[in-house]
Design an enzyme around this catalytic site. Sequence first.
Site, short mmCIF file in Angstrom:
data_model
loop_
_atom_site.label_atom_id
_atom_site.label_comp_id
_atom_site.label_asym_id
_atom_site.label_seq_id
_atom_site.Cartn_x
_atom_site.Cartn_y
_atom_site.Cartn_z
CE LYS A 1 -14.12 -12.39 -4.24
NZ LYS A 1 -14.09 -13.93 -4.15
NE ARG B 1 -13.90 -21.10 -3.52
CZ ARG B 1 -13.74 -19.91 -4.44
NH1 ARG B 1 -12.29 -19.40 -4.04
NH2 ARG B 1 -14.43 -19.50 -5.31
CG HIS C 1 -14.82 -19.84 -9.51
ND1 HIS C 1 -15.05 -18.68 -9.57
CD2 HIS C 1 -13.59 -19.99 -8.93
CE1 HIS C 1 -14.13 -17.70 -9.43
NE2 HIS C 1 -13.05 -18.43 -9.11
NE ARG D 1 -18.51 -15.94 -11.04
CZ ARG D 1 -18.60 -17.05 -11.43
NH1 ARG D 1 -19.88 -17.50 -12.14
NH2 ARG D 1 -17.57 -18.00 -11.29
CE1 TYR E 1 11.66 -1.18 15.88
CE2 TYR E 1 10.15 -0.84 14.04
CZ TYR E 1 10.38 -0.74 15.35
OH TYR E 1 9.47 0.06 16.32
CB CYS F 1 7.95 0.97 10.79
SG CYS F 1 9.78 1.23 10.95
CG ASP G 1 1.87 2.97 12.79
OD1 ASP G 1 0.94 2.31 12.58
OD2 ASP G 1 2.48 3.10 13.86
#
Length: 382
Positions: A39, A137, A169, A228, A274, A322, A324
Site C-alpha cells: 500500500k 479502527r 490487526h 503481513r 529563512y 526550503c 526545493d
Amino acid sequence: MLNSDTRAWTEIDLSKISHNVEEVRKLIPSTSKIMAIVKANAYGHGDVACAKELVKCGIDFFGVSSIDEAVNLRENGIKEEILILGYTPPIHFPLLVKYNILQTFVSLEYAQKANAFAKAYDVVIRGHVKVDTGMSRIGIICQDHEYHIDDVVNVYRLPNLDVCGIFSHFSVSDYLDEENKRFTENQIKLFDRVLDDLRHVGIEPGTKHLQNSYGILNYPDLKYDYVRPGLLWMGVTSDDAIEIRTNPDFIPILSWKANVSLVKQIQPGVSVSYGRHFKASETRKVATVAIGYADGFPRCVSNKGYQVLIHGQYAPIIGNVCMDQMMIDITGIEDVKEGDIVTIVGNDGDKQIKIDELSRLANTINNETLCWIASRVPRIYK
C-alpha cells in the site's frame, strides 16, 4: 559520479528484496505464507516494480489500502490475489468484480451493502472479514467488553458474498513491556476465540492472518495461514532502536540522493536560509543541494544536526530546509562542485546514513518518512 537526469531521486535495489523475503521466511512456520503489503505505493518504493519482484520471490498475495492501488496493480500485470485492507466506497463495487479483487468487510452493515449490490447485478463479491480485537479502527468488534460474534457469522452467511478469509490487526506488537505484551496476547486469544466460535457453528473461517511486521518479529511462532510484512521486505523496521525478540538480517533496498546545485564561500556573520537560524562564526564553504520539503525531506529536522554524505564524508545541514533546496556545510571537504551527488539516506564509501536517523530526528517512524518521499522524486530501479 554526475547524475544529469534529475535533481533528486531514490534508488531502489530490487535484487535485495529476495534476501529480505527469505529473512521473513526464516522467522515464520513453514506452513505460513507471506502477504506482501504494498500500500501507499509500497511505502514510497514503487508498488508495481516491487510487486513484480516479489512475485519472482514466490509471493502470491498482496495487501493494499484502496481500490485504485489494487486496480493499478492489476493493470500492470499483477495476477496474484490482492486484498484491499480498508474501505472501498460502494460506488466502486463493480471494480471489485471486474478486477477480481478481495474486499475487506469492515462491518456487518458494509457487508450487507456489498451483498445487496452483488444480488442486484447477479455477481459475487469476494473478501475477508475484519474483526477488531483491540485496534478500534475498522472491523467487527470482538473484544472482552463487547463481542459481536453474531455479526461475524452473519457476514459469512450472506448469500452473494464469498467470504474466504478473516483477519485482525495488532496495535502494540512492537512493545515488549509486560502490559502491552498482555494486550497483544489477549488479541491473539480473542482472534482464536472467533475462529473457534465460527467452527462451532459449522463455518470454516478460510484464510487466516493476524501478524503485521512487528507481529512477525515478536510473535513469529503463530501458525496462521499468512503473515503481513510491509517494511520488512523493504529491509527496514519502523525504528531500529525498538527492541525485538528476533534477530533478522534485513538489508534496506532504498537510497535517497540529490545533486549539488551551487558551491559558495560565506564570510563570518553571514546567515543562511529563512529565519537566519544559522550564522557563520567564521569563513565557511557551503553547498546548496537540490532537495527540499516538497520532495519529502522533512523541514522539521532543520538546525538539528542532521548530516548527509558527500565524497564519502559527513556534512551537516545548516539553516532551514526550503521547499526545493537545502544548504550543507562542506568546509574541509575538497573538490565539491555542481552536479556532485549528495546521499541523503544510504551508503557513500564506507559510511552509511540509515532512514532511522532521519525518522528519529523528525520524531516519527520510518513508515511515515518513506511515505513522505514525493511523487516528483523519480524512483530508479537497480
